[in-house]
Motif scaffolding. Structure first.
Motif, PDB file in Angstrom:
ATOM      1  N   UNK A 177       1.283  -1.705   0.092  1.00 13.25           N
ATOM      2  CA  UNK A 177       0.330  -0.150   0.157  1.00 13.25           C
ATOM      3  C   UNK A 177       1.302   1.152   0.466  1.00 13.25           C
ATOM      4  N   UNK A 178       0.396   2.384  -0.740  1.00 14.93           N
ATOM      5  CA  UNK A 178       1.087   3.752  -0.101  1.00 14.93           C
ATOM      6  C   UNK A 178       2.212   4.212   1.278  1.00 14.93           C
ATOM      7  N   UNK A 179       2.344   4.474   1.372  1.00 14.25           N
ATOM      8  CA  UNK A 179       3.125   5.200   2.867  1.00 14.25           C
ATOM      9  C   UNK A 179       2.276   6.286   2.681  1.00 14.25           C
ATOM     10  N   UNK A 180       1.111   6.930   2.032  1.00 12.70           N
ATOM     11  CA  UNK A 180       0.305   7.559   2.631  1.00 12.70           C
ATOM     12  C   UNK A 180      -1.641   6.969   2.732  1.00 12.70           C
ATOM     13  N   UNK A 181      -2.285   7.559   3.136  1.00 13.92           N
ATOM     14  CA  UNK A 181      -3.349   7.105   3.826  1.00 13.92           C
ATOM     15  C   UNK A 181      -4.170   7.606   2.259  1.00 13.92           C
ATOM     16  N   UNK A 182      -4.819   7.110   2.043  1.00 13.56           N
ATOM     17  CA  UNK A 182      -5.845   7.517   0.334  1.00 13.56           C
ATOM     18  C   UNK A 182      -7.236   7.055   0.629  1.00 13.56           C
ATOM     19  N   UNK A 183      -8.313   7.087  -0.339  1.00 15.50           N
ATOM     20  CA  UNK A 183      -9.745   6.926  -0.462  1.00 15.50           C
ATOM     21  C   UNK A 183     -10.010   6.583  -2.054  1.00 15.50           C
ATOM     22  N   UNK A 184     -10.772   5.656  -1.929  1.00 17.45           N
ATOM     23  CA  UNK A 184     -10.979   5.305  -3.210  1.00 17.45           C
ATOM     24  C   UNK A 184     -12.986   6.087  -3.095  1.00 17.45           C
ATOM     25  N   UNK A 185     -12.132   6.989  -4.746  1.00 16.97           N
ATOM     26  CA  UNK A 185     -13.541   7.571  -4.818  1.00 16.97           C
ATOM     27  C   UNK A 185     -13.734   7.673  -6.147  1.00 16.97           C
ATOM     28  N   UNK A 186     -14.743   7.393  -6.904  1.00 15.72           N
ATOM     29  CA  UNK A 186     -14.814   7.292  -8.121  1.00 15.72           C
ATOM     30  C   UNK A 186     -14.750   9.540  -8.657  1.00 15.72           C
ATOM     31  N   UNK A 187     -15.246   9.485  -7.381  1.00 12.24           N
ATOM     32  CA  UNK A 187     -15.570  11.746  -8.187  1.00 12.24           C
ATOM     33  C   UNK A 187     -13.883  11.999  -9.006  1.00 12.24           C
ATOM     34  N   UNK A 188     -12.949  11.265  -8.686  1.00 13.49           N
ATOM     35  CA  UNK A 188     -11.543  11.417  -8.945  1.00 13.49           C
ATOM     36  C   UNK A 188     -11.512  11.575 -10.821  1.00 13.49           C
ATOM     37  N   UNK A 189     -12.209  10.651 -10.863  1.00 12.67           N
ATOM     38  CA  UNK A 189     -12.007  10.138 -12.029  1.00 12.67           C
ATOM     39  C   UNK A 189     -12.532   9.835 -13.446  1.00 12.67           C
ATOM     40  N   UNK A 190     -14.092  10.672 -12.786  1.00 13.79           N
ATOM     41  CA  UNK A 190     -14.894  11.232 -13.463  1.00 13.79           C
ATOM     42  C   UNK A 190     -14.827  12.690 -14.930  1.00 13.79           C
TER      43      UNK A 190
END
Length: 626
Positions: A177-190
């Motif tokens: 996993x990345x060395x930072x927190x992350x959120x799976x958010x479909x909006x980013x790819x919209x």
């Protein structure tokens, strides 16, 4: 919200395994100036992990590391763009205090940190110059049902494990996993995220030709709306998001440096090309900030952006050409038709319309001599010869007729830009003028058919009078696009009474020799010449004006002339594409629905850097191969 917008209902966001479970705030209000507790981090903090060579399996492909694609683009350099600042100066003169939205789009950090009143580049801090930064997109949240446009972004400000999570349409499974927190958010790819900045309205009410108000704001840019109202936004075979063209999808690639060659996103990633058509300004930025200028940015980044720009331009349009089966130069040339098909998901051209024009050039040559021409560029503008076919949006202040002043505009004088496929009727995105007629299904055509005719040239002599069968007229149609016309640059310089931004731009353009038109596409064919000199006496039967056809097989207008033509496949040095449209008069059709489409080529980028494709000669009636 503008009628016709289609905003999806997003699935709940999910947070990386190392982070606490949180959800995006519902109906988050746009983040105000000085409203963040946790400021946007500089893009350089992302550089170490997100700058890397391709994995071995994709070593020959264009580089896909996010920072590499982004850094040379106009997204990264939106706040460095000298044309932008020259335009801001004029806009602030016309309506002081209304340029904050310009800064919201071009330098989110400057706006969010209270510098939205900047009217020249020296008003910004050095770190503001990175334009639309990594975190500006990867911390942006869905703000529906609030209206899109005018950079009314909502920025995530909640810490998880000491850092505001990066949002994106991806997930991680397992220990890597990345060395930072992350959120799976479909909006980013919209496309909706792109619509945050790529729909722009100004405070002037829009009026019709009689001065009657038809909308409370002026629809200055509608790139997102053009997409949302088109076939590209419809789920199914026709769907393509903004990212599908401007951030090409990749399969099974790493997301950061630590994963190269041993871990990847099995669901794929995207190249951060983020390019459009503004090629010349990228050249100016390299000159100003690259090795020949301040040295702040490596030429490599700009060169990468220029290469990706040329790739994108080659896909924008298709040009098809139809002409008579033969021509008598003394009688003139008629029956020439050029069809331009818009392959993009928005109008062509789209976006900011000031000083931008696309047009057709048609040239007919015999040997080394130009016999007829229309739309030739003279270094300042295409020649208006009575048949000039332009594609542009021209806005004005109706009461004065003033053009090229963004914040004065309240009326569309004309909008002849080519709609995308399936564009539904909507006041905010409709063409203006009588160029286009809705198709039977009520949508606008994504093509334009331009007819041409030229007067006779009896003074042209046969260069080979001993052979009456070897003469051909070569006809070429070219689609050109000029983003910054000399007229616009002159206005930016002459109308600026505030600072030197306009003069600086004019000097940059003058030193570089001006912005060259970009070649988006061309088609070429050769037509047999069956006569020179004065036209023969009228006999009651006109010249043969049946359209030549270089497509394989019989044309739709089947008649006994078909065996006069070699209907075998035509080859070119580039891509051949006889695109088909919809409706009763689509590409490759005459008004009666018959054949007549010539060979055509998709665009090949800027003519100043790329070779023109060689002509494709038509087969003569006696089947002489050339």
């Amino acid at each position: 919200m503008i009628p016709g917008f289609r905003r999806p209902t997003w699935l709940a966001t999910t947070v990386g395994a190392a982070a606490a479970t949180i959800c995006a705030p519902a109906n988050a209000a746009p983040t105000p100036a000085n409203g963040l507790t946790n400021e946007l981090r500089e893009a350089q903090t992302c550089q170490m992990c997100h700058t890397f060579n391709n994995a071995k399996a994709q070593a020959a492909d264009p580089l896909y590391a996010p920072y590499i694609g982004w850094q040379g683009s106009l997204m990264a350099n939106a706040a460095r763009d000298p044309v932008f600042w020259a335009g801001v100066a004029i806009a602030d003169q016309d309506h002081p205090g209304e340029t904050v939205d310009c800064i919201r789009c071009h330098s989110p950090r400057a706006f969010l940190e209270g510098r939205g009143d900047a009217t020249e580049i020296t008003d910004l801090q050095p770190r503001d110059l990175d334009g639309v930064t990594c975190e500006a997109c990867h911390r942006m949240m869905d703000d529906s049902p609030n209206p899109l446009g005018n950079a009314r972004y909502a920025i995530d400000d909640v810490l998880v494990d000491g850092l505001v999570p990066r949002r994106g349409p991806w997930t991680y499974d397992g220990p890597d996993t990345p060395p930072h927190s992350w959120i799976n958010d479909p909006f980013t790819g919209s496309s909706e995220m792109c619509g945050t900045c790529h729909d722009v309205s100004t405070e002037r009410p829009r009026v019709d030709a009689d001065g009657n108000e038809i909308a409370p704001q002026f629809n200055e840019q509608r790139t997102y709306s053009e997409w949302a109202n088109s076939d590209f936004a419809v789920e199914g075979d026709t769907f393509a998001s903004c990212q599908d063209c401007h951030m090409p999808a990749l399969e099974d690639v790493p997301g950061c440096q630590q994963f190269v060659d041993f871990f990847s996103h099995p669901t794929g990633g995207r190249r951060h090309d983020l390019v459009g058509a503004n090629r010349f300004v990228i050249e100016l930025l390299r000159q100003e900030y690259g090795s020949m200028g301040t040295g702040e940015l490596a030429d490599f980044f700009f060169d990468t952006a220029l290469a990706r720009t040329d790739e994108l331009l080659a896909t924008a349009a298709t040009v098809d050409l139809a002409a008579p089966r033969s021509v008598h130069l003394g009688e003139g040339l008629s029956g020439v038709e050029v069809t331009v098909t818009n392959n993009s998901g928005h109008k062509l051209p789209t976006g900011y319309s000031e000083g931008r024009v696309m047009w057709l050039e048609v040239e007919a040559t015999y040997g080394d001599d130009v016999i007829w021409t229309s739309g030739a560029y003279d270094g300042t503008a295409p020649a208006d010869d009575g048949q000039l076919r332009t594609y542009e949006g021209v806005a004005e202040e109706l009461s004065t007729g003033t053009t090229l002043h963004l914040l004065l505009n309240d009326h569309w004088r004309r909008d002849t830009r080519i709609p995308p496929a399936g564009l539904t009727q909507d006041l905010a995105t409709d063409p203006v003028g009588d160029r286009y007629t809705p198709l039977p299904d009520g949508t606008w055509p994504n093509y334009d058919v331009a007819p041409y005719s030229f007067a006779g040239m009896p003074e042209v002599e046969d260069a080979t009078p001993d052979d009456e069968t070897d003469d051909e007229l070569q006809i070429t149609a070219r689609l050109w696009y000029l983003i910054n016309t000399p007229e616009y640059i002159e206005v930016l310089a002459n109308d600026n009474v505030t600072n030197e931004a306009g003069n600086d731009v004019a000097m940059l353009f003058d030193t570089a020799g001006g912005a060259p038109p970009m070649l988006l596409g061309e088609a070429t064919l050769a037509v047999p010449i069956d006569g020179f000199g004065e036209p023969p006496p009228t006999t009651g039967t006109g010249p043969d004006t049946g359209a030549v056809d270089t497509t394989a097989g019989d044309d739709d207008d089947d008649d006994d002339d078909d065996d006069d033509l070699d209907t075998g496949p035509v080859t070119t040095a580039g891509t051949t594409n006889n695109a088909e449209g919809t409706g009763t008069e689509g590409p490759g059709q005459d008004e009666d629905g018959g054949g007549g489409c010539s060979c055509s080529t998709e665009g090949r980028g800027n003519a100043a850097w790329l070779l023109l494709l060689p002509a494709v000669a038509m087969r003569r009636r006696r089947r002489r191969r050339v």
